[in-house]
Motif scaffolding. Sequence first.
Motif, PDB file in Angstrom:
ATOM      1  N   GLY A  50     -75.944  49.959  26.105  1.00 15.67           N
ATOM      2  CA  GLY A  50     -76.589  49.034  25.171  1.00 15.67           C
ATOM      3  C   GLY A  50     -78.078  49.289  25.062  1.00 15.67           C
ATOM      4  N   ARG A  51     -78.721  49.582  26.199  1.00 15.21           N
ATOM      5  CA  ARG A  51     -80.155  49.887  26.180  1.00 15.21           C
ATOM      6  C   ARG A  51     -80.423  51.147  25.359  1.00 15.21           C
ATOM      7  NH1 ARG A  51     -82.880  51.115  31.758  1.00 15.21           N
ATOM      8  NH2 ARG A  51     -82.261  48.968  32.146  1.00 15.21           N
ATOM      9  N   GLY A  52     -79.603  52.174  25.543  1.00 13.31           N
ATOM     10  CA  GLY A  52     -79.777  53.403  24.774  1.00 13.31           C
ATOM     11  C   GLY A  52     -79.576  53.172  23.288  1.00 13.31           C
ATOM     12  N   ALA A  53     -78.561  52.382  22.940  1.00 15.34           N
ATOM     13  CA  ALA A  53     -78.308  52.089  21.523  1.00 15.34           C
ATOM     14  C   ALA A  53     -79.468  51.301  20.927  1.00 15.34           C
ATOM     15  CB  ALA A  53     -77.003  51.310  21.379  1.00 15.34           C
ATOM     16  N   LEU A  54     -80.002  50.351  21.676  1.00 15.40           N
ATOM     17  CA  LEU A  54     -81.121  49.550  21.194  1.00 15.40           C
ATOM     18  C   LEU A  54     -82.369  50.406  20.994  1.00 15.40           C
ATOM     19  CD1 LEU A  54     -81.831  46.679  20.438  1.00 15.40           C
ATOM     20  CD2 LEU A  54     -82.444  46.253  22.807  1.00 15.40           C
ATOM     21  N   ARG A 116     -82.931  43.330  34.437  1.00 12.94           N
ATOM     22  CA  ARG A 116     -81.618  43.223  35.065  1.00 12.94           C
ATOM     23  C   ARG A 116     -81.201  44.498  35.768  1.00 12.94           C
ATOM     24  NH1 ARG A 116     -77.374  39.471  33.382  1.00 12.94           N
ATOM     25  NH2 ARG A 116     -78.547  37.566  33.520  1.00 12.94           N
ATOM     26  N   GLY A 117     -81.668  45.621  35.299  1.00 15.12           N
ATOM     27  CA  GLY A 117     -81.349  46.875  35.962  1.00 15.12           C
ATOM     28  C   GLY A 117     -79.996  47.426  35.562  1.00 15.12           C
ATOM     29  N   VAL A 118     -79.783  48.691  35.888  1.00  7.42           N
ATOM     30  CA  VAL A 118     -78.517  49.350  35.576  1.00  7.42           C
ATOM     31  C   VAL A 118     -77.873  49.922  36.831  1.00  7.42           C
ATOM     32  CG1 VAL A 118     -79.083  49.869  33.180  1.00  7.42           C
ATOM     33  CG2 VAL A 118     -79.711  51.477  34.968  1.00  7.42           C
TER      34      VAL A 118
END
Length: 161
Positions: A50-54, A116-118
């Motif tokens: 999701g972070r990459g898509a954002l 939140r971290g991955v």
Amino acid sequence: MTLYYRDDTVRVTSDTIHVNGLAPVPVAEVSYVWHARARGTARTRGRLLGRGALIFLLSIPPLVAMICVLALAYSAQDRGEWKLAALVLAVCVVGALALYPFLELPLYWLDRSYERGVRVQELWVQYAGHEVLLLRTSDALRFGQIYRAVQRAIEQHSPEG
């Protein structure tokens, strides 16, 4: 008794460490504390995706804008119509400034994904001759707060402290 950290499932005081579902751990009996990274979960992989898509979606408009400006400048140079090119550019700048406040929510989501971290973090302690897993979480901010609270509680009980 000093309270170092408290939330719905964890409470760290100068005397004990309470983690939901585990027996209280007396701080005086803890001989060692450490943390480790665990294998990621579906949630952490989804958060990373999701972070990459954002990031990808947030970087498309500036890239498209740069291409359009270059194409507009090249076209105006060939035709000699700089007034029209300047007008189109001004309209685009005003439009971008008008849309700027709507970036607040996606940028908040991006910032929150870093908080939140991955990675999944584990908090371990050694007490009464056993190694005990106290906490396993992917929330990096919360993990850091709890880990530091446990360290402070143990430092208070150390012979030097």
